[in-house]
Design a protein around this motif. Structure first.
Motif, mmCIF file in Angstrom:
data_model
loop_
_atom_site.group_PDB
_atom_site.id
_atom_site.type_symbol
_atom_site.label_atom_id
_atom_site.label_comp_id
_atom_site.label_asym_id
_atom_site.label_seq_id
_atom_site.Cartn_x
_atom_site.Cartn_y
_atom_site.Cartn_z
ATOM 1 N N ASP A 166 0.816 -1.221 0.000
ATOM 2 C CA ASP A 166 0.000 0.000 0.000
ATOM 3 C C ASP A 166 0.849 1.269 0.000
ATOM 4 O OD1 ASP A 166 -2.339 -1.450 0.082
ATOM 5 O OD2 ASP A 166 -2.695 -1.133 2.222
ATOM 6 N N ASP A 167 1.922 1.245 0.779
ATOM 7 C CA ASP A 167 2.661 2.476 1.043
ATOM 8 C C ASP A 167 4.176 2.307 0.903
ATOM 9 O OD1 ASP A 167 2.733 0.778 3.206
ATOM 10 O OD2 ASP A 167 1.945 2.209 4.646
ATOM 11 N N CYS A 168 4.586 1.403 0.034
ATOM 12 C CA CYS A 168 6.018 1.204 -0.211
ATOM 13 C C CYS A 168 6.220 0.662 -1.623
ATOM 14 C CB CYS A 168 6.627 0.253 0.817
ATOM 15 S SG CYS A 168 6.125 -1.477 0.661
ATOM 16 N N PHE A 169 7.451 0.364 -1.953
ATOM 17 C CA PHE A 169 7.775 -0.213 -3.254
ATOM 18 C C PHE A 169 8.353 -1.608 -3.102
ATOM 19 C CE2 PHE A 169 8.010 4.338 -4.231
ATOM 20 C CZ PHE A 169 7.147 4.386 -5.318
ATOM 21 N N LEU A 170 7.892 -2.526 -3.966
ATOM 22 C CA LEU A 170 8.496 -3.843 -4.110
ATOM 23 C C LEU A 170 9.520 -3.740 -5.236
ATOM 24 C CD1 LEU A 170 5.248 -6.010 -4.032
ATOM 25 C CD2 LEU A 170 6.787 -5.494 -2.131
ATOM 26 N N LEU A 171 10.482 -4.642 -5.235
ATOM 27 C CA LEU A 171 11.526 -4.613 -6.254
ATOM 28 C C LEU A 171 11.448 -5.850 -7.136
ATOM 29 C CD1 LEU A 171 14.403 -3.290 -3.995
ATOM 30 C CD2 LEU A 171 13.068 -2.004 -5.655
ATOM 31 N N ALA A 172 11.749 -5.659 -8.412
ATOM 32 C CA ALA A 172 11.732 -6.755 -9.383
ATOM 33 C C ALA A 172 12.843 -6.505 -10.389
ATOM 34 C CB ALA A 172 10.385 -6.831 -10.092
ATOM 35 N N THR A 173 13.177 -7.537 -11.144
ATOM 36 C CA THR A 173 14.165 -7.397 -12.208
ATOM 37 C C THR A 173 13.453 -7.378 -13.551
ATOM 38 O OG1 THR A 173 14.521 -9.784 -12.318
ATOM 39 C CG2 THR A 173 15.988 -8.522 -10.876
ATOM 40 N N MET A 174 14.129 -6.882 -14.559
ATOM 41 C CA MET A 174 13.557 -6.817 -15.901
ATOM 42 C C MET A 174 13.394 -8.230 -16.445
ATOM 43 S SD MET A 174 12.586 -4.502 -18.140
ATOM 44 C CE MET A 174 13.490 -3.013 -17.808
ATOM 45 N N GLY A 175 12.232 -8.513 -17.026
ATOM 46 C CA GLY A 175 11.983 -9.820 -17.622
ATOM 47 C C GLY A 175 12.361 -9.849 -19.084
ATOM 48 N N GLU A 176 12.324 -11.046 -19.650
ATOM 49 C CA GLU A 176 12.525 -11.165 -21.092
ATOM 50 C C GLU A 176 11.395 -10.436 -21.801
ATOM 51 O OE1 GLU A 176 13.277 -14.920 -23.042
ATOM 52 O OE2 GLU A 176 13.753 -15.773 -21.087
ATOM 53 N N SER A 177 11.623 -10.108 -23.039
ATOM 54 C CA SER A 177 10.579 -9.489 -23.832
ATOM 55 C C SER A 177 9.413 -10.457 -23.950
ATOM 56 C CB SER A 177 11.125 -9.146 -25.220
ATOM 57 O OG SER A 177 10.124 -8.556 -25.986
ATOM 58 N N GLY A 178 8.217 -9.984 -23.702
ATOM 59 C CA GLY A 178 7.027 -10.832 -23.741
ATOM 60 C C GLY A 178 6.670 -11.329 -22.352
ATOM 61 N N PHE A 179 5.480 -11.879 -22.245
ATOM 62 C CA PHE A 179 4.982 -12.333 -20.950
ATOM 63 C C PHE A 179 4.849 -13.844 -20.932
ATOM 64 C CE2 PHE A 179 3.659 -7.935 -21.094
ATOM 65 C CZ PHE A 179 3.952 -7.519 -19.806
ATOM 66 N N ASN A 180 4.633 -14.364 -19.745
ATOM 67 C CA ASN A 180 4.358 -15.777 -19.503
ATOM 68 C C ASN A 180 5.568 -16.664 -19.799
ATOM 69 O OD1 ASN A 180 2.480 -17.493 -18.384
ATOM 70 N ND2 ASN A 180 1.785 -18.222 -20.366
ATOM 71 N N LYS A 181 6.772 -16.134 -19.620
ATOM 72 C CA LYS A 181 7.988 -16.917 -19.811
ATOM 73 C C LYS A 181 8.512 -17.364 -18.454
ATOM 74 C CE LYS A 181 9.061 -14.827 -24.133
ATOM 75 N NZ LYS A 181 10.021 -14.237 -25.006
ATOM 76 N N ALA A 182 8.950 -18.614 -18.383
ATOM 77 C CA ALA A 182 9.468 -19.155 -17.132
ATOM 78 C C ALA A 182 10.720 -18.391 -16.704
ATOM 79 C CB ALA A 182 9.791 -20.633 -17.300
ATOM 80 N N TYR A 183 10.779 -18.037 -15.410
ATOM 81 C CA TYR A 183 12.000 -17.412 -14.917
ATOM 82 C C TYR A 183 12.538 -18.095 -13.671
ATOM 83 C CZ TYR A 183 9.574 -14.772 -11.245
ATOM 84 O OH TYR A 183 8.843 -14.421 -10.149
ATOM 85 N N VAL A 184 11.722 -18.884 -12.977
ATOM 86 C CA VAL A 184 12.196 -19.687 -11.857
ATOM 87 C C VAL A 184 11.569 -21.061 -11.985
ATOM 88 C CG1 VAL A 184 12.139 -20.028 -9.353
ATOM 89 C CG2 VAL A 184 12.494 -17.749 -10.274
ATOM 90 N N LYS A 185 12.406 -22.081 -11.921
ATOM 91 C CA LYS A 185 11.896 -23.440 -12.009
ATOM 92 C C LYS A 185 12.646 -24.305 -11.006
ATOM 93 C CE LYS A 185 10.922 -27.186 -15.159
ATOM 94 N NZ LYS A 185 10.944 -27.679 -16.529
ATOM 95 N N THR A 186 11.868 -24.984 -10.162
ATOM 96 C CA THR A 186 12.425 -25.984 -9.263
ATOM 97 C C THR A 186 11.856 -27.329 -9.696
ATOM 98 O OG1 THR A 186 10.632 -25.937 -7.621
ATOM 99 C CG2 THR A 186 12.376 -24.273 -7.392
ATOM 100 N N LYS A 187 12.193 -28.382 -8.981
ATOM 101 C CA LYS A 187 11.632 -29.690 -9.342
ATOM 102 C C LYS A 187 10.121 -29.740 -9.101
ATOM 103 C CE LYS A 187 12.554 -31.756 -4.907
ATOM 104 N NZ LYS A 187 12.948 -32.875 -4.152
ATOM 105 N N ASP A 188 9.579 -28.815 -8.290
ATOM 106 C CA ASP A 188 8.160 -28.823 -7.934
ATOM 107 C C ASP A 188 7.351 -27.671 -8.516
ATOM 108 O OD1 ASP A 188 8.722 -30.992 -6.109
ATOM 109 O OD2 ASP A 188 9.419 -29.484 -4.669
#
Length: 153
Positions: A97-119
């Motif tokens: 509500d009153d702060c900022f979350l941080l993220a990194t730039m993604g690949e161009s386009g959406f719905n691309k995997a960026y974290v994958k574990t065995k589960d």
């Protein structure tokens, strides 16, 4: 580098039934002051639910931040645990509500995997400027962690 935003929507799928018990968040503010974090979830992709009524609030808490470059677990009991059934798509939305979350730039386009574990597989998503309003135009990778247990092998 990191990009700041008020919230972040992203999709997850799993190879097994599992229960999400908590999240670790990456905030710009540090632990000297408490800010309000909201966690929403829905079955289906975030693209299908861009309005508040499409989501379920599963947790809300005022908590100290992690500070730049650090993750911090939300206080225990913040969220109502959610069951993720294998091969189904679920969307998560974490908002401050009153702060900022941080993220990194993604690949161009959406719905691309960026974290994958065995589960679990997390896909890049949308940075939000308002609770359920304006969003950033390109894809981002959420900067945080999902705490879960496998409930069915």
């Amino acid at each position: 580098g990191y990009y700041k935003m008020r919230g972040y929507m992203f999709d997850i799928t799993s190879s097994k039934d599992l229960e999400i018990q908590n999240f670790q968040v990456h905030t710009l503010h540090d632990g000297s002051v408490k800010k309000t974090i909201n966690v929403y979830a829905r079955e289906g992709t975030f693209w299908q639910g861009r309005r508040e009524e499409d989501w379920h609030l599963i947790g809300r808490v005022a908590t100290p931040g992690s500070g730049y470059g650090n993750y911090k677990s939300l206080p225990e009991g913040t969220i109502t645990p959610i069951t993720i059934h294998r091969r189904k798509v679920y969307a998560i939305y974490i908002h401050c509500d009153d702060c900022f979350l941080l993220a990194t730039m993604g690949e161009s386009g959406f719905n691309k995997a960026y974290v994958k574990t065995k589960d679990l597989l997390a896909r890049n998503g949308r940075g939000m400027l308002d609770l359920f309003g304006a969003s950033l135009r390109r894809s981002y990778n959420w900067s945080g962690a999902i705490e879960y247990v496998v409930t069915q092998i």
